[in-house]
Design an enzyme around this catalytic site. Structure first.
Site, PDB file in Angstrom:
ATOM      1  N   SER A   1      11.089   0.657  -7.059  1.00 58.19           N
ATOM      2  CA  SER A   1      10.570  -0.700  -6.909  1.00 58.19           C
ATOM      3  C   SER A   1      11.512  -1.685  -7.571  1.00 58.19           C
ATOM      4  O   SER A   1      11.702  -1.652  -8.790  1.00 58.19           O
ATOM      5  CB  SER A   1       9.179  -0.820  -7.542  1.00 58.19           C
ATOM      6  OG  SER A   1       8.785  -2.178  -7.604  1.00 58.19           O
TER       7      SER A   1
ATOM      8  N   HIS B   1      11.414  -0.095  -2.428  1.00 53.56           N
ATOM      9  CA  HIS B   1      10.067  -0.680  -2.428  1.00 53.56           C
ATOM     10  C   HIS B   1      10.135  -2.124  -2.928  1.00 53.56           C
ATOM     11  O   HIS B   1      10.700  -2.387  -3.989  1.00 53.56           O
ATOM     12  CB  HIS B   1       9.157   0.149  -3.334  1.00 53.56           C
ATOM     13  CG  HIS B   1       7.713  -0.240  -3.295  1.00 53.56           C
ATOM     14  ND1 HIS B   1       6.851   0.211  -2.311  1.00 53.56           N
ATOM     15  CD2 HIS B   1       6.973  -1.014  -4.129  1.00 53.56           C
ATOM     16  CE1 HIS B   1       5.643  -0.265  -2.546  1.00 53.56           C
ATOM     17  NE2 HIS B   1       5.694  -1.021  -3.638  1.00 53.56           N
TER      18      HIS B   1
ATOM     19  N   ASP C   1       7.819  -5.264  -3.997  1.00 50.04           N
ATOM     20  CA  ASP C   1       6.475  -5.711  -4.366  1.00 50.04           C
ATOM     21  C   ASP C   1       6.376  -7.224  -4.217  1.00 50.04           C
ATOM     22  O   ASP C   1       7.003  -7.980  -4.974  1.00 50.04           O
ATOM     23  CB  ASP C   1       6.174  -5.318  -5.812  1.00 50.04           C
ATOM     24  CG  ASP C   1       5.871  -3.835  -5.959  1.00 50.04           C
ATOM     25  OD1 ASP C   1       4.984  -3.348  -5.244  1.00 50.04           O
ATOM     26  OD2 ASP C   1       6.518  -3.168  -6.780  1.00 50.04           O
TER      27      ASP C   1
ATOM     28  N   MET D   1       4.150 -10.524  -4.489  1.00 50.01           N
ATOM     29  CA  MET D   1       2.945 -11.031  -5.159  1.00 50.01           C
ATOM     30  C   MET D   1       2.900 -12.547  -5.050  1.00 50.01           C
ATOM     31  O   MET D   1       3.935 -13.213  -5.153  1.00 50.01           O
ATOM     32  CB  MET D   1       2.953 -10.624  -6.636  1.00 50.01           C
ATOM     33  CG  MET D   1       3.098  -9.134  -6.874  1.00 50.01           C
ATOM     34  SD  MET D   1       3.071  -8.747  -8.641  1.00 50.01           S
ATOM     35  CE  MET D   1       3.572  -7.021  -8.609  1.00 50.01           C
TER      36      MET D   1
ATOM     37  N   HIS E   1       5.444  -4.203   0.209  1.00 54.13           N
ATOM     38  CA  HIS E   1       4.046  -4.075  -0.227  1.00 54.13           C
ATOM     39  C   HIS E   1       3.514  -5.479  -0.500  1.00 54.13           C
ATOM     40  O   HIS E   1       3.870  -6.101  -1.502  1.00 54.13           O
ATOM     41  CB  HIS E   1       4.007  -3.196  -1.480  1.00 54.13           C
ATOM     42  CG  HIS E   1       2.649  -3.055  -2.082  1.00 54.13           C
ATOM     43  ND1 HIS E   1       2.465  -2.578  -3.370  1.00 54.13           N
ATOM     44  CD2 HIS E   1       1.407  -3.309  -1.600  1.00 54.13           C
ATOM     45  CE1 HIS E   1       1.179  -2.552  -3.648  1.00 54.13           C
ATOM     46  NE2 HIS E   1       0.522  -3.007  -2.594  1.00 54.13           N
TER      47      HIS E   1
ATOM     48  N   MET F   1       1.025  -7.797  -1.767  1.00 49.32           N
ATOM     49  CA  MET F   1      -0.135  -8.039  -2.635  1.00 49.32           C
ATOM     50  C   MET F   1      -0.433  -9.525  -2.596  1.00 49.32           C
ATOM     51  O   MET F   1      -0.253 -10.256  -3.576  1.00 49.32           O
ATOM     52  CB  MET F   1       0.175  -7.549  -4.051  1.00 49.32           C
ATOM     53  CG  MET F   1       0.250  -6.040  -4.156  1.00 49.32           C
ATOM     54  SD  MET F   1       0.807  -5.459  -5.772  1.00 49.32           S
ATOM     55  CE  MET F   1       2.585  -5.457  -5.495  1.00 49.32           C
TER      56      MET F   1
ATOM     57  N   MET G   1      -2.977   2.583  -5.174  1.00 50.83           N
ATOM     58  CA  MET G   1      -2.579   1.940  -6.423  1.00 50.83           C
ATOM     59  C   MET G   1      -3.142   2.753  -7.581  1.00 50.83           C
ATOM     60  O   MET G   1      -4.351   2.939  -7.685  1.00 50.83           O
ATOM     61  CB  MET G   1      -3.104   0.506  -6.483  1.00 50.83           C
ATOM     62  CG  MET G   1      -2.417  -0.465  -5.535  1.00 50.83           C
ATOM     63  SD  MET G   1      -0.625  -0.600  -5.807  1.00 50.83           S
ATOM     64  CE  MET G   1      -0.554  -1.108  -7.522  1.00 50.83           C
TER      65      MET G   1
ATOM     66  N   ASP H   1       1.645   4.149  -6.249  1.00 50.45           N
ATOM     67  CA  ASP H   1       2.375   3.063  -6.907  1.00 50.45           C
ATOM     68  C   ASP H   1       1.703   2.755  -8.237  1.00 50.45           C
ATOM     69  O   ASP H   1       0.549   2.338  -8.273  1.00 50.45           O
ATOM     70  CB  ASP H   1       2.370   1.821  -6.008  1.00 50.45           C
ATOM     71  CG  ASP H   1       3.224   0.689  -6.556  1.00 50.45           C
ATOM     72  OD1 ASP H   1       3.771   0.823  -7.670  1.00 50.45           O
ATOM     73  OD2 ASP H   1       3.342  -0.338  -5.860  1.00 50.45           O
TER      74      ASP H   1
END
Length: 216
Positions: A7, A32, A34, A36, A65, A67, A136, A174
Site C-alpha cells: 500500500s 494497492h 488507498d 480516502m 481501494h 474508501m 478490512m 487490508d
C-alpha cells in the site's frame, strides 16, 4: 497464486517511483492505492491523478481501494487513470449490484470491501458477481494499526463459500498484516495481502516485501 499488494499510503511520496521499484525488485506485481475522502473515513489521501502517476511508473496490477462516499461519481475517473481493480465499500453505497456492474462495464475488475463491524452476510447476494472481496482487518482511515483477530473468521467463511459454490472471487485482507501474522492469514484462505507500513516503514523495502512474499 497468492500476492503481496504493498500500500503506497505508507510510501515516501517524494520518492514514489524508487519506492515502487524497490518492491518490484522483490517480485511484487500488485500496487494497492488507498483512496480516502475525509468523509467515509477520517483522513484524506489522494485521487485519480496519483493513480495515473503510478500507472506510468509500473506495469504492476493497480488495485484502487475507494474508501469514499458516493464512489459511483468517481469510478470512471479511476478507471481512466489506470486502475485494474476498483474496490468500493458495502457501507458506502445503496445500490451495490448496480455499481459492481458500472465498474465492470469500464473493463475493470470489481471488488467490494467490508469494515470489521460488518458481517459477511451483507455480501452473500453479490458474491457471484464480484472479482474480489476485501476484508478490512482494522478500522479504515489510518495505517499502522494492529490486526483485529476476529476478522480472520470472515476470510475462512468466504473461502468456504467460494469452494462450496464455485465462486471465482479473490479474497484480500487490508490492515495490520506483518511477518508475524501473515502465515496465519494465508492459512485462512486469503489470496491478496495488503501491507503498508510493514514494507515501506522498514529499513529495507525490498527485503521486507520479499520476506512477506516468502511467508505466504
Amino acid at each position: 497464486m497468492k500476492k503481496i499488494a504493498p500500500s503506497i499510503l505508507s510510501a515516501d511520496f517524494s520518492n514514489l517511483a524508487q519506492q515502487i521499484r524497490s518492491v518490484e525488485m522483490a517480485g511484487i506485481d500488485w500496487i494497492h492505492c488507498d483512496i480516502m475522502d475525509g468523509r467515509f473515513v477520517p483522513n484524506i489521501t489522494f485521487g485519480p491523478l496519483i493513480v495515473n502517476a503510478v500507472s506510468k511508473i509500473t506495469n504492476a496490477t493497480i488495485d484502487a481501494h475507494l474508501m469514499i462516499e458516493e464512489p459511483e461519481k468517481y469510478i470512471e475517473a479511476f478507471a481512466k487513470a489506470g486502475a485494474d481493480y476498483i474496490t468500493i465499500h458495502q457501507e458506502a453505497v445503496i445500490h451495490l449490484h448496480r455499481i459492481i456492474e458500472q465498474i465492470k462495464a469500464l473493463g475493470v475488475k470489481a471488488g467490494v470491501s467490508i469494515n470489521p463491524g460488518t458481517p459477511v452476510s451483507t455480501l452473500e447476494e453479490i458474491l457471484q458477481y464480484v472479482d474480489m472481496i476485501l476484508i478490512m482487518s482494522v478500522n479504515p482511515g489510518f495505517g499502522g494499526q494492529k490486526l483485529i483477530e476476529s476478522t480472520l473468521d470472515k476470510i475462512e467463511y468466504l473461502d468456504r463459500l467460494r469452494e462450496e459454490n464455485g465462486y471465482k472471487y479473490l479474497i484480500q485482507i487490508d490492515g495490520g498484516v506483518t511477518a508475524k501474522n501473515i502465515e496465519k492469514v494465508s492459512q485462512k484462505g486469503c489470496d491478496i495481502f495488503v501491507a503498508g507500513s510493514t514494507i515501506f516503514s522498514s529499513g529495507n523495502i525490498t527485503a521486507s516485501a520479499m520476506e512477506l512474499k516468502n511467508l505466504i
